[in-house]
Design an enzyme around this catalytic site. Sequence first.
Site, PDB file in Angstrom:
ATOM      1  N   GLU A 211       0.886  -1.182   0.000  1.00  0.00           N
ATOM      2  CA  GLU A 211       0.000   0.000   0.000  1.00  0.00           C
ATOM      3  C   GLU A 211       0.913   1.219   0.000  1.00  0.00           C
ATOM      4  O   GLU A 211       1.404   1.650   1.046  1.00  0.00           O
ATOM      5  CB  GLU A 211      -0.905  -0.035   1.241  1.00  0.00           C
ATOM      6  CG  GLU A 211      -1.897  -1.195   1.252  1.00  0.00           C
ATOM      7  CD  GLU A 211      -3.033  -1.012   0.245  1.00  0.00           C
ATOM      8  OE1 GLU A 211      -3.316   0.134  -0.151  1.00  0.00           O
ATOM      9  OE2 GLU A 211      -3.636  -2.027  -0.143  1.00  0.00           O
ATOM     10  N   CYS A 245      -2.251   9.502   2.300  1.00  0.00           N
ATOM     11  CA  CYS A 245      -1.760   8.881   1.062  1.00  0.00           C
ATOM     12  C   CYS A 245      -2.653   9.194  -0.132  1.00  0.00           C
ATOM     13  O   CYS A 245      -2.200   9.211  -1.261  1.00  0.00           O
ATOM     14  CB  CYS A 245      -1.632   7.379   1.243  1.00  0.00           C
ATOM     15  SG  CYS A 245      -3.168   6.595   1.762  1.00  0.00           S
TER      16      CYS A 245
HETATM   17  P1  NAD Z   1       7.494   4.942   7.683  1.00  0.00           P
HETATM   18  O1  NAD Z   1       8.752   5.753   7.639  1.00  0.00           O
HETATM   19  O2  NAD Z   1       6.755   4.810   8.957  1.00  0.00           O
HETATM   20  O3  NAD Z   1       7.867   3.507   7.150  1.00  0.00           O
HETATM   21  C1  NAD Z   1       6.926   2.462   7.181  1.00  0.00           C
HETATM   22  C2  NAD Z   1       7.578   1.238   7.775  1.00  0.00           C
HETATM   23  O4  NAD Z   1       8.679   0.865   6.975  1.00  0.00           O
HETATM   24  C3  NAD Z   1       8.081   1.421   9.203  1.00  0.00           C
HETATM   25  O5  NAD Z   1       7.568   0.396  10.000  1.00  0.00           O
HETATM   26  C4  NAD Z   1       9.588   1.357   9.072  1.00  0.00           C
HETATM   27  O6  NAD Z   1      10.188   0.707  10.159  1.00  0.00           O
HETATM   28  C5  NAD Z   1       9.815   0.602   7.795  1.00  0.00           C
HETATM   29  N1  NAD Z   1      11.024   1.031   7.091  1.00  0.00           N
HETATM   30  C6  NAD Z   1      11.398   2.311   6.823  1.00  0.00           C
HETATM   31  N2  NAD Z   1      12.566   2.306   6.142  1.00  0.00           N
HETATM   32  C7  NAD Z   1      12.918   1.021   5.970  1.00  0.00           C
HETATM   33  C8  NAD Z   1      14.023   0.364   5.343  1.00  0.00           C
HETATM   34  N3  NAD Z   1      15.014   1.034   4.771  1.00  0.00           N
HETATM   35  N4  NAD Z   1      14.055  -0.990   5.359  1.00  0.00           N
HETATM   36  C9  NAD Z   1      13.062  -1.700   5.950  1.00  0.00           C
HETATM   37  N5  NAD Z   1      12.012  -1.127   6.581  1.00  0.00           N
HETATM   38  C10 NAD Z   1      11.939   0.208   6.582  1.00  0.00           C
HETATM   39  O7  NAD Z   1       6.422   5.444   6.641  1.00  0.00           O
HETATM   40  P2  NAD Z   1       6.581   6.289   5.304  1.00  0.00           P
HETATM   41  O8  NAD Z   1       7.140   5.418   4.256  1.00  0.00           O
HETATM   42  O9  NAD Z   1       7.207   7.616   5.544  1.00  0.00           O
HETATM   43  O10 NAD Z   1       5.008   6.521   5.064  1.00  0.00           O
HETATM   44  C11 NAD Z   1       4.553   7.493   4.216  1.00  0.00           C
HETATM   45  C12 NAD Z   1       4.292   6.902   2.845  1.00  0.00           C
HETATM   46  O11 NAD Z   1       3.314   5.882   2.986  1.00  0.00           O
HETATM   47  C13 NAD Z   1       3.723   7.872   1.846  1.00  0.00           C
HETATM   48  O12 NAD Z   1       4.316   7.622   0.607  1.00  0.00           O
HETATM   49  C14 NAD Z   1       2.241   7.535   1.809  1.00  0.00           C
HETATM   50  O13 NAD Z   1       1.619   7.882   0.604  1.00  0.00           O
HETATM   51  C15 NAD Z   1       2.282   6.068   2.029  1.00  0.00           C
HETATM   52  N6  NAD Z   1       1.036   5.581   2.608  1.00  0.00           N
HETATM   53  C16 NAD Z   1       0.264   4.775   1.845  1.00  0.00           C
HETATM   54  C17 NAD Z   1      -0.952   4.328   2.344  1.00  0.00           C
HETATM   55  C18 NAD Z   1      -1.827   3.447   1.521  1.00  0.00           C
HETATM   56  O14 NAD Z   1      -2.798   2.922   2.070  1.00  0.00           O
HETATM   57  N7  NAD Z   1      -1.569   3.245   0.239  1.00  0.00           N
HETATM   58  C19 NAD Z   1      -1.358   4.694   3.628  1.00  0.00           C
HETATM   59  C20 NAD Z   1      -0.524   5.490   4.379  1.00  0.00           C
HETATM   60  C21 NAD Z   1       0.677   5.934   3.857  1.00  0.00           C
END
Ligand code: NAD
Length: 454
Positions: A211, A245
């Site tokens: 997602e 998102c």
């Molecule tokens: P985040 O930084 O919280 O990361 C999400 C998870 O990924 C965390 O649990 C983190 O520990 C893990 N993570 C981060 N970097 C990592 C790596 N290098 N290796 C392994 N695991 C790692 O969240 P984010 O990515 O900043 O979230 C925002 C993004 O999520 C935006 O792009 C948003 O559009 C998207 N999003 C999508 C939805 C959807 O339903 N499609 C919903 C919410 C957010």
Amino acid sequence: MPLEQLPLVALQARKAFQTGRSKPIDFRVQQLKNLQRFITEKQKDITDALKKDLHKSENGTLLYELLGLEGEINMAIANLSVWMAPRPVAKNLLTISDEVYIQPEPLGVVLIIGAWNYPITVTLQPLVGAIAAGNAVVVKPSEVSCHTAKVLELLPLYLDPEMYPVVTGGVPETQELLKQRFDHIFYTGNSMVGKLVMEAAARHLTPVTLELGGKNPCYIDKDCDLEIACRRITWGKYINCGQTCISPDYILCEPSIQDKVVEEIRKSIKEFYTDDPKTFIDYGRIINQRHFKRIIALFEGSTVAIGGENDESQCYIAPTVLRDVTPESKVMQEEIFGPVLPIVPIKGVNEAIQFINEREKPLALYVFSSSNKVIKQMISETSSGALLANDCLIHYTISDLPFGGVGNSGMGCYHGKSTFDQLSHLRSCLIKRLGMEQLNGMRYPPHTAEKLRL
Ligand code: NAD
């Protein structure tokens, strides 16, 4: 939790799954009720945590995080016996007297990796479907929304603790978990990490649901009620300070309506957040200083039409609109994920469609128009996870609409029965009786002409 314990957590969840106790419907329903009890009893902790993490108001949390989640739990409980039941399919001549059906079965151990922007919803909503489908689940909340992660740590006090462990921690913990073998990984977050998740999953041939995010275009047709359109867009954009998102990332419209669009958005910002959003209860904050700096840097080279004020000490960025933005500008190169709304002038619907199709497929695409022809053209000539005409975000609330991206915005989908199906194996079953062997004669060699004429 020390990193070296994480393989044990995954193993323990697998052992719990192998006992078979998550399979009966009564167990699943009980766990779903326990999850509901967690939400009810910890509601104050949840709202306090979200206030600290994202400056969400109490009512905002109820509306945008908890209400939908509770609806999903109730829906799963009410429909579980039907979802779990064998699904008969049409038969052919060779199988006319057989029992032929699809039997949903649990996949095994699911890893759910949550993001920080709606940290309760995006972590627990997949969990609802995972429990309903009879899986064991390792839950990994985002470390970025650290106060909410602390509350989610309490989940095993309510759920079967071996079947549904929670692992908190940061990137090293997620990476360690990703080395383990799971039967499905459900990841919510950005596309770059999504690729890392898929890479790790490939090592075990583990299926994934991703997602992800991206830039959601919002086309405003000049043949449209701009007052209503801009009010709805303002809501969709600035809720949770633009950290949604499916929020509209940028506007595409003809130059002739740009001034009016700016003025209507200005009116709606004032209506929703007063003249002083900084002191207003319902206006959020950027999650942390890293994202604050990233968003401020996106202003570079663009003209601020509304807002632009900011305060790093509070991670505050005012609701902002940028006008006359060019496709080459910095703000158009990445998902904004903040309260900044660029307007990119284009010549009309055909150019808007071309603009959208030249870029990655978005998670959501918005079109505002009074012309059904324009709306239908947008649907037939573009692709996106979802398309909404004349509103923003609300498709998320309909459990029967599969929610998910396409291409760079993700793969797989969830909500309602879709989550159940996504986290089940839909097993094909055919039960033939040992009698009536003469009916099978034609398929056994030798394949003589006489047999084919039968
Ligand atoms: P985040 O930084 O919280 O990361 C999400 C998870 O990924 C965390 O649990 C983190 O520990 C893990 N993570 C981060 N970097 C990592 C790596 N290098 N290796 C392994 N695991 C790692 O969240 P984010 O990515 O900043 O979230 C925002 C993004 O999520 C935006 O792009 C948003 O559009 C998207 N999003 C999508 C939805 C959807 O339903 N499609 C919903 C919410 C957010």
